[in-house]
Motif scaffolding. Structure first.
Motif, PDB file in Angstrom:
ATOM      1  N   VAL A  13      23.548  27.456  39.871  1.00 52.75           N
ATOM      2  CA  VAL A  13      22.626  28.100  38.938  1.00 52.75           C
ATOM      3  C   VAL A  13      23.425  28.551  37.725  1.00 52.75           C
ATOM      4  O   VAL A  13      24.376  29.319  37.855  1.00 52.75           O
ATOM      5  CB  VAL A  13      21.921  29.305  39.595  1.00 52.75           C
ATOM      6  CG1 VAL A  13      20.948  29.944  38.617  1.00 52.75           C
ATOM      7  CG2 VAL A  13      21.214  28.878  40.872  1.00 52.75           C
ATOM      8  N   GLY A  14      23.039  28.045  36.553  1.00 55.88           N
ATOM      9  CA  GLY A  14      23.719  28.395  35.312  1.00 55.88           C
ATOM     10  C   GLY A  14      23.890  27.181  34.429  1.00 55.88           C
ATOM     11  O   GLY A  14      23.257  26.147  34.624  1.00 55.88           O
ATOM     12  N   GLU A  15      24.776  27.308  33.451  1.00 61.68           N
ATOM     13  CA  GLU A  15      25.071  26.221  32.518  1.00 61.68           C
ATOM     14  C   GLU A  15      26.235  25.417  33.075  1.00 61.68           C
ATOM     15  O   GLU A  15      27.338  25.929  33.202  1.00 61.68           O
ATOM     16  CB  GLU A  15      25.427  26.783  31.144  1.00 61.68           C
ATOM     17  CG  GLU A  15      24.286  27.517  30.472  1.00 61.68           C
ATOM     18  CD  GLU A  15      23.131  26.599  30.138  1.00 61.68           C
ATOM     19  OE1 GLU A  15      23.368  25.449  29.704  1.00 61.68           O
ATOM     20  OE2 GLU A  15      21.975  27.024  30.317  1.00 61.68           O
ATOM     21  N   VAL A  16      25.970  24.151  33.394  1.00 60.92           N
ATOM     22  CA  VAL A  16      26.972  23.315  34.032  1.00 60.92           C
ATOM     23  C   VAL A  16      27.093  21.991  33.287  1.00 60.92           C
ATOM     24  O   VAL A  16      26.084  21.363  32.968  1.00 60.92           O
ATOM     25  CB  VAL A  16      26.590  23.031  35.511  1.00 60.92           C
ATOM     26  CG1 VAL A  16      27.601  22.127  36.171  1.00 60.92           C
ATOM     27  CG2 VAL A  16      26.439  24.329  36.279  1.00 60.92           C
ATOM     28  N   ASP A  17      28.321  21.571  33.030  1.00 65.97           N
ATOM     29  CA  ASP A  17      28.583  20.247  32.472  1.00 65.97           C
ATOM     30  C   ASP A  17      28.510  19.265  33.640  1.00 65.97           C
ATOM     31  O   ASP A  17      29.436  19.158  34.439  1.00 65.97           O
ATOM     32  CB  ASP A  17      29.960  20.233  31.814  1.00 65.97           C
ATOM     33  CG  ASP A  17      30.330  18.879  31.225  1.00 65.97           C
ATOM     34  OD1 ASP A  17      29.705  17.857  31.605  1.00 65.97           O
ATOM     35  OD2 ASP A  17      31.252  18.846  30.405  1.00 65.97           O
ATOM     36  N   LYS A  18      27.394  18.552  33.761  1.00 65.34           N
ATOM     37  CA  LYS A  18      27.150  17.689  34.923  1.00 65.34           C
ATOM     38  C   LYS A  18      28.160  16.551  35.038  1.00 65.34           C
ATOM     39  O   LYS A  18      28.566  16.190  36.140  1.00 65.34           O
ATOM     40  CB  LYS A  18      25.727  17.141  34.894  1.00 65.34           C
ATOM     41  CG  LYS A  18      24.689  18.216  35.122  1.00 65.34           C
ATOM     42  CD  LYS A  18      23.287  17.658  35.062  1.00 65.34           C
ATOM     43  CE  LYS A  18      22.282  18.783  35.201  1.00 65.34           C
ATOM     44  NZ  LYS A  18      20.916  18.324  35.041  1.00 65.34           N
ATOM     45  N   ALA A  19      28.597  16.005  33.916  1.00 66.74           N
ATOM     46  CA  ALA A  19      29.585  14.917  33.964  1.00 66.74           C
ATOM     47  C   ALA A  19      30.911  15.452  34.505  1.00 66.74           C
ATOM     48  O   ALA A  19      31.558  14.806  35.341  1.00 66.74           O
ATOM     49  CB  ALA A  19      29.775  14.310  32.579  1.00 66.74           C
TER      50      ALA A  19
ATOM     51  N   SER B  33      18.486  26.396  36.123  1.00 68.18           N
ATOM     52  CA  SER B  33      18.551  27.630  35.341  1.00 68.18           C
ATOM     53  C   SER B  33      18.040  28.753  36.245  1.00 68.18           C
ATOM     54  O   SER B  33      17.488  28.497  37.319  1.00 68.18           O
ATOM     55  CB  SER B  33      17.675  27.509  34.094  1.00 68.18           C
ATOM     56  OG  SER B  33      16.299  27.454  34.471  1.00 68.18           O
ATOM     57  N   GLU B  34      18.199  29.987  35.814  1.00 74.19           N
ATOM     58  CA  GLU B  34      17.694  31.132  36.594  1.00 74.19           C
ATOM     59  C   GLU B  34      16.178  31.010  36.799  1.00 74.19           C
ATOM     60  O   GLU B  34      15.673  31.281  37.886  1.00 74.19           O
ATOM     61  CB  GLU B  34      18.015  32.464  35.899  1.00 74.19           C
ATOM     62  CG  GLU B  34      19.477  32.825  35.889  1.00 74.19           C
ATOM     63  CD  GLU B  34      19.957  33.385  37.209  1.00 74.19           C
ATOM     64  OE1 GLU B  34      19.132  33.757  38.075  1.00 74.19           O
ATOM     65  OE2 GLU B  34      21.177  33.460  37.382  1.00 74.19           O
ATOM     66  N   ASP B  35      15.451  30.590  35.752  1.00 74.28           N
ATOM     67  CA  ASP B  35      13.995  30.437  35.853  1.00 74.28           C
ATOM     68  C   ASP B  35      13.619  29.352  36.855  1.00 74.28           C
ATOM     69  O   ASP B  35      12.696  29.516  37.650  1.00 74.28           O
ATOM     70  CB  ASP B  35      13.379  30.109  34.489  1.00 74.28           C
ATOM     71  CG  ASP B  35      13.462  31.271  33.517  1.00 74.28           C
ATOM     72  OD1 ASP B  35      13.619  32.424  33.974  1.00 74.28           O
ATOM     73  OD2 ASP B  35      13.391  31.020  32.300  1.00 74.28           O
ATOM     74  N   GLU B  36      14.337  28.236  36.804  1.00 70.14           N
ATOM     75  CA  GLU B  36      14.067  27.154  37.749  1.00 70.14           C
ATOM     76  C   GLU B  36      14.372  27.595  39.184  1.00 70.14           C
ATOM     77  O   GLU B  36      13.660  27.228  40.110  1.00 70.14           O
ATOM     78  CB  GLU B  36      14.903  25.918  37.401  1.00 70.14           C
ATOM     79  CG  GLU B  36      14.463  25.241  36.123  1.00 70.14           C
ATOM     80  CD  GLU B  36      15.434  24.171  35.664  1.00 70.14           C
ATOM     81  OE1 GLU B  36      14.956  23.164  35.105  1.00 70.14           O
ATOM     82  OE2 GLU B  36      16.657  24.330  35.859  1.00 70.14           O
TER      83      GLU B  36
ATOM     84  N   ASP C 230      29.820  28.595  33.002  1.00 72.36           N
ATOM     85  CA  ASP C 230      28.943  29.758  33.157  1.00 72.36           C
ATOM     86  C   ASP C 230      28.009  29.594  34.360  1.00 72.36           C
ATOM     87  O   ASP C 230      26.823  29.318  34.199  1.00 72.36           O
ATOM     88  CB  ASP C 230      28.149  29.956  31.868  1.00 72.36           C
ATOM     89  CG  ASP C 230      27.352  31.247  31.874  1.00 72.36           C
ATOM     90  OD1 ASP C 230      27.687  32.156  32.665  1.00 72.36           O
ATOM     91  OD2 ASP C 230      26.378  31.336  31.097  1.00 72.36           O
ATOM     92  N   ILE C 231      28.549  29.788  35.557  1.00 71.10           N
ATOM     93  CA  ILE C 231      27.749  29.673  36.776  1.00 71.10           C
ATOM     94  C   ILE C 231      27.369  31.073  37.233  1.00 71.10           C
ATOM     95  O   ILE C 231      28.226  31.936  37.375  1.00 71.10           O
ATOM     96  CB  ILE C 231      28.522  28.946  37.889  1.00 71.10           C
ATOM     97  CG1 ILE C 231      28.821  27.523  37.452  1.00 71.10           C
ATOM     98  CG2 ILE C 231      27.739  28.957  39.186  1.00 71.10           C
ATOM     99  CD1 ILE C 231      29.623  26.741  38.454  1.00 71.10           C
ATOM    100  N   HIS C 232      26.091  31.284  37.462  1.00 66.21           N
ATOM    101  CA  HIS C 232      25.603  32.586  37.912  1.00 66.21           C
ATOM    102  C   HIS C 232      25.673  32.703  39.425  1.00 66.21           C
ATOM    103  O   HIS C 232      25.952  33.767  39.963  1.00 66.21           O
ATOM    104  CB  HIS C 232      24.167  32.807  37.440  1.00 66.21           C
ATOM    105  CG  HIS C 232      24.016  32.702  35.962  1.00 66.21           C
ATOM    106  ND1 HIS C 232      22.958  33.225  35.284  1.00 66.21           N
ATOM    107  CD2 HIS C 232      24.790  32.122  35.004  1.00 66.21           C
ATOM    108  CE1 HIS C 232      23.078  32.976  33.992  1.00 66.21           C
ATOM    109  NE2 HIS C 232      24.173  32.305  33.805  1.00 66.21           N
ATOM    110  N   SER C 233      25.376  31.597  40.116  1.00 66.60           N
ATOM    111  CA  SER C 233      25.438  31.606  41.578  1.00 66.60           C
ATOM    112  C   SER C 233      25.542  30.175  42.092  1.00 66.60           C
ATOM    113  O   SER C 233      25.213  29.225  41.391  1.00 66.60           O
ATOM    114  CB  SER C 233      24.226  32.317  42.198  1.00 66.60           C
ATOM    115  OG  SER C 233      23.018  31.755  41.733  1.00 66.60           O
TER     116      SER C 233
END
Length: 186
Positions: free
Chosen positions: A131-137, A160-163, A107-110
């Protein structure tokens, strides 16, 4: 070194010209003036001036005056602009980031390229902001596979979008290259 790097370097033998093409065609919003370019490249103003003149005479760069300073930028309306832009992206490996990394992450927004590459400098390190939910591993695993093909290091930051809103000025997103945005329907 991948074959495209070899072809570009042998096709364009002037290293100053290669640096100028990277500067102006990697991020077409880049604009710069002679002394700034000479300082950035660590070269004489004369060698940079010669190449700026050649690229301007070919219609690949536009120039305009800001006070007493002549400012240059890519001529995005030149018929060869799309091809040169694509060639520069392939040379740096940025074109491989989208299909090989971004499409597999969730779920990547940008996604943005910031730092040296966004300013048109091939420093060997690509700074990627997702920007979004990312599985970093999983992202690190993909990057580990892509880096050897690119012959460049990839550093990433996930927000995140807020960050993103909080750090927009620090990240200099006005100078960034937007790779992908869910708002663009890609």
């Amino acid at each position: 070194m991948n074959s495209l790097n070899v072809k570009l370097d042998s096709l364009i033998t002037s290293q100053t010209r290669v640096k100028l093409l990277l500067k102006f065609f990697l991020n077409p919003e880049s604009r710069s003036y002679l002394r700034e370019l000479a300082d950035e490249f660590g070269e004489s103003t004369n060698s940079v001036r010669v190449e700026l003149n050649r690229l301007s005479e070919a219609g690949l760069l536009n120039s305009f005056d800001e006070g007493r300073t002549k400012v240059y930028r890519a001529n995005t309306s030149h018929p060869l602009f799309p091809e040169i832009h694509s060639m520069v992206r392939k040379f740096t490996g940025i074109d491989q980031l989208i299909p090989q990394v971004l499409s597999k992450l969730g779920d990547i927004h940008s996604a943005y390229i910031v730092g040296d590459y966004a300013r048109g400098m091939d420093s060997g390190i690509i700074d990627l902001v997702l920007v979004g939910e990312v599985d970093k591993a999983y992202l690190q695993n993909l990057i580990d596979k892509v880096e050897p093909m690119l012959h460049r290091k990839i550093r990433f930051l996930t927000l995140s979008e807020d960050e993103l809103e909080k750090f927009k000025a620090t990240l200099k997103l006005d100078e960034a290259i937007e790779l992908w945005s869910s708002g663009r329907g890609e």
